[in-house]
Structures are given as C-alpha cells and as structure tokens.
Design a protein around this motif. Structure first.
Motif: not given
Length: 458
Positions: A7-21, A433-445
């Motif tokens: 989850l990023t800032a945008t995904l947390r804000e949108l109603p469908h963001g959790a579904a995308v994650a 994207f760091d300034a926007l809070g919209d970098l994906l940072r899941p760590g090593s998969t």
C-alpha cells in the motif's frame, strides 16, 4: 506477501486501493520460489522426478545443490527438503539482503549460502564462482547436480575468462546498463567473457548429470539468456558479442582487455562457448518452473475475484520505460473515455521488462521511470490508476520496487512544486514519488520474474 506491504499513499486513499494491493500480492505469491520447485520436483523412494523425467537415485553416489540468483535461497530450501538424506552438499549464491535466518538454518550444514553484489558483479561473486567451479571439476559420472537458476545469476555467479579482470566486467556492465542495452544483449557479452556462463557450468561439471530448475526473469523465457544460460547451449558467437558494442557505439567506453578477447574470439583464436550438440550438454536437463506469465495469470484471477473486467495485454512488454509508460497511460485513457478494449471497472495486466537509457544522474529504476512518464497523460483519465512493480522487490539501485500513479498525481505533484519534465530529464523518479508517498516498498520478495504493470480504471 502481505498486501499491506504494497500500500502507498494513493492506494490507501482510494476505495479500490486495497483490492489492487491484493492483486499484486497474489501475483507475487504465485511465483514463490519454494512452491515453484515443489510443483516440478518430487521424490518417490529412490526416484527423483523433475517435470516428467525420472532419475534413479541409486545410480548416483552423491547429490549436490548448486545455485545462483535472487531466488536461490528458497529454491534451495525446497530442493533440499525433497532430496532429503541423499543430499551430499552444495553452494548457492544470492543477492546481498536476500537471505533470512530461516534459509540458513534450513540448509545447514550441507548447503552453504553465499551473498554477492547485483547488478554489478563484485569480488564476492568472483569468489563464489571460483569455489563452485572447484567443486564442479571434481565431479564424475555418479554425481547428480541440482542447478537452481534465477534472475540475477549472471552478476552473482562470476568467473572472469582468462585476461579479464573484475573491474573490466564492472565497467562493461555500467556502460551497457547506461546505454539501454537489453538483457539479451548484455548476456550475449557476458557469455563470452566468463567461464561459467553460456554452458560453461555444464562443461566444467561433465560428465555429471545436471537437473536445472529455472525461475525465469527474461521476457519469453529463453534458457540461454536467463542468468546467461550456465547449463545450456549458447546460440551466439564472439562476433555477436562484438556487434552489441558496435550497435550501441560504446567501443570507446569498453575496457581494452574485453575488446582484445572478443576480437581474438572472432579470429578463432579462442574456443567458442558450447553449442547445440556439444557432448558436455548430453547429460543436462533444463526445466522452467516459474515465469512472468504465471504471475500475470495469477494477477488476472485475483482481479476477477475482486470484480474487475480483466485482460492480459502482454507478457512480452519491452522498450524504453518512458515510452511504455505513455502507451499504458493511453490505454487507461481509452478505457476511461470509451470503455475499450474492456469496460470499467477494468484491470489490464502487462508483464515484461523495460529498459532505461540514462540521460542524467538521478535516482530511480525502470518501473519508477515508467510510472513518472505516465503522470501527465493519466491526469486526463478520471478514475485511472497505473501501478508498475518489479517482482523481486527492487527497482534499480533503490529500496523501492516501483511506483503508483493516479489521475490525481499531477495536481498533487504541482502542489508540492515537483517538476515532471525535470525529473525525467535527470532520470530522477525516486525523489518524485518519495515526496508523494507513492513508492512501492515491499522489501525483498525472494523471487524474480520480471515486472508487472496494472492499468486500473473504475
């Protein structure tokens, strides 16, 4: 993979963001390396079955695990569990930061886990390559090797050819990455500058039997390109390798020792890499156990469960990242404006790997740059979202795996005084994207099957 980590800032804000994650998490889970090994390798008493080929373990005195790649640790854990008490030993080299205490505990004392640098090869990778080569040259007809290969193996397992130094390879890698050469082109050169690549590992291990399990990180899954094909025939030549340097006009940036070796090879003064029909490859079996296609299909199924109309656009996505970003944004605009090629709510999935031609000294990666290039165009697509993700959790030399863009990204960026054109000119997508809070940072998969992009329009 916990969807919360995506989850990023945008995904947390949108109603469908959790579904995308959740869709992204399902795609990554589908190519978990241990599960992939278990799908294709099993033991039935004294029979080891790889795919649809059975091997009689009683015909072998020793069984070894050798591996190289970002997914090497979980692949080795699964393989060791399957082989069980017949395992003699082995070595696996992975990217620094891709090991866990659980991996080490599960493999001790038989299999040693080593770390090395990526994407630039380093001294640890050379040391690992030398140790693995020493082990391989001691094998005979009654040895069975499980070779576990995944993305990143080219850099991680390095044994420079005679006359080539590590700093020569490092310099060449920097030049090729900067000029935008594809992974196929880069590995054409690597196969002719290293004694383990391009069938070299198999040549050293002969006459041992080798079962190679491959987690593909290359578009189209060509075995000779994935980790530079250490156990497969090399269809390219020294002339092909030299042609790559000429095509990108980087001969003057290439170390002299490398040019001398390639030119000697073209003249026939150095033996070519193993070609189809080479006796060294007679007892080698290669099996792809995971790929970008599998991840894309898992994303498709997850998106359908979430209620989206779905389409896999391609799993052969290639090209300059900033160009591809605008193409994907154009698809989002078409869906938003005309409900085609599929209607809303839509989730279009694309897989593959783009490239970046460096123009500046900024920070970022191909997925972040792809996303940055889409920002302006996506602003004209209400309800649209673009997500670009490196499935290994690392996009370029950053701690991010990619980025998220929505129709609201452009006005948000302007409010923060961010300049899209300037960021693109400097290849500086990470700070944007760091300034926007919209970098994906899941760590090593702990896996690696190229990149995924989702175009979502609600």
């Amino acid at each position: 993979m916990n969807p919360e980590r995506l989850l990023t800032a945008t995904l947390r804000e949108l109603p469908h963001g959790a579904a995308v994650a959740r869709i992204l998490a399902a795609a990554i889970a589908a190519v978990e390396p241990g599960a992939a090994v278990r799908r294709f390798l099993r033991r039935e008493g004294e029979t080891l079955v790889a795919g649809d080929v059975a091997y009689d373990l009683s015909a072998f005195d020793r069984v070894w695990i050798i591996g190289a790649g970002k997914a090497g640790a979980p692949m080795a854990v699964a393989a060791a569990e399957i082989v069980g008490e017949r395992l003699t030993g082995g070595m696996v080299v992975v990217k620094e930061g891709h090991l866990t205490a659980d991996h080490v505990a599960a493999l001790q004392p038989q299999v040693e886990l080593l770390e090395a640098g990526h994407p630039l090869p380093d001294a640890r990778g050379v040391a690992a390559g030398e140790r693995i080569a020493t082990l391989l040259t001691q094998l005979g007809e009654r040895d069975l090797v499980l070779a576990l290969i995944s993305g990143g193996g080219s850099a991680l397992l390095t044994r420079p050819a005679p006359g080539i130094r590590l700093d020569d390879l490092q310099r060449l890698t920097e030049v090729l990455l900067a000029c935008g050469a594809s992974i196929n082109e880069i590995n054409t050169l690597r196969r002719h500058l290293d004694t383990l690549k391009g069938g070299g590992l198999a040549r050293l291990a002969a006459p041992a039997t080798i079962i190679t399990l491959v987690l593909s990180d290359v578009v189209g899954d060509p075995l000779d390109v994935i980790a530079s094909g250490p156990t497969v025939a090399d269809p390219t030549t020294f002339a092909d390798a030299l042609d790559v340097l000429e095509r990108y006009n980087v001969l003057d940036q290439t170390p002299v020792a490398i040019l001398r070796r390639l030119e000697s090879g073209v003249r026939g003064e150095i033996a070519e890499t193993p070609k189809p029909g080479d006796p060294a490859l007679a007892r080698v079996g290669n099996l792809i156990i995971g790929s970008n296609r599998l991840a894309a299909e898992a994303a498709l199924a997850a998106a359908q469960r979430e209620g989206f109309n779905t389409l896999i656009l391609t799993t052969f996505l290639q090209g300059e990242a900033r160009v591809v970003g605008r193409v994907l944004a154009a698809i989002a605009r078409e869906i938003a404006g005309n409900n085609r090629p599929i209607g809303r709510p839509a989730c279009v999935i694309a897989g593959g790997e783009t490239t970046v031609t460096l123009r500046g000294d900024g920070r970022g990666g191909r997925n972040q740059e792809l996303a940055l290039a889409a920002v302006a165009d996506l602003a004209a697509a209400p309800g649209a979202l673009l997500v670009a993700l490196a499935t290994d959790g690392g996009d370029g030399p950053t701690d991010a795996a990619g980025a998220v863009v929505s129709a609201a990204t452009l006005p948000r960026a302007r409010d923060l005084g961010l300049d899209i054109a300037a960021a693109l000119a400097r290849n500086d997508s990470y700070p944007f994207f760091d300034a926007l809070g919209d970098l994906l940072r899941p760590g090593s998969t702990h896996t690696n099957v190229n990149d995924l992009a989702l175009v979502v329009v609600v």
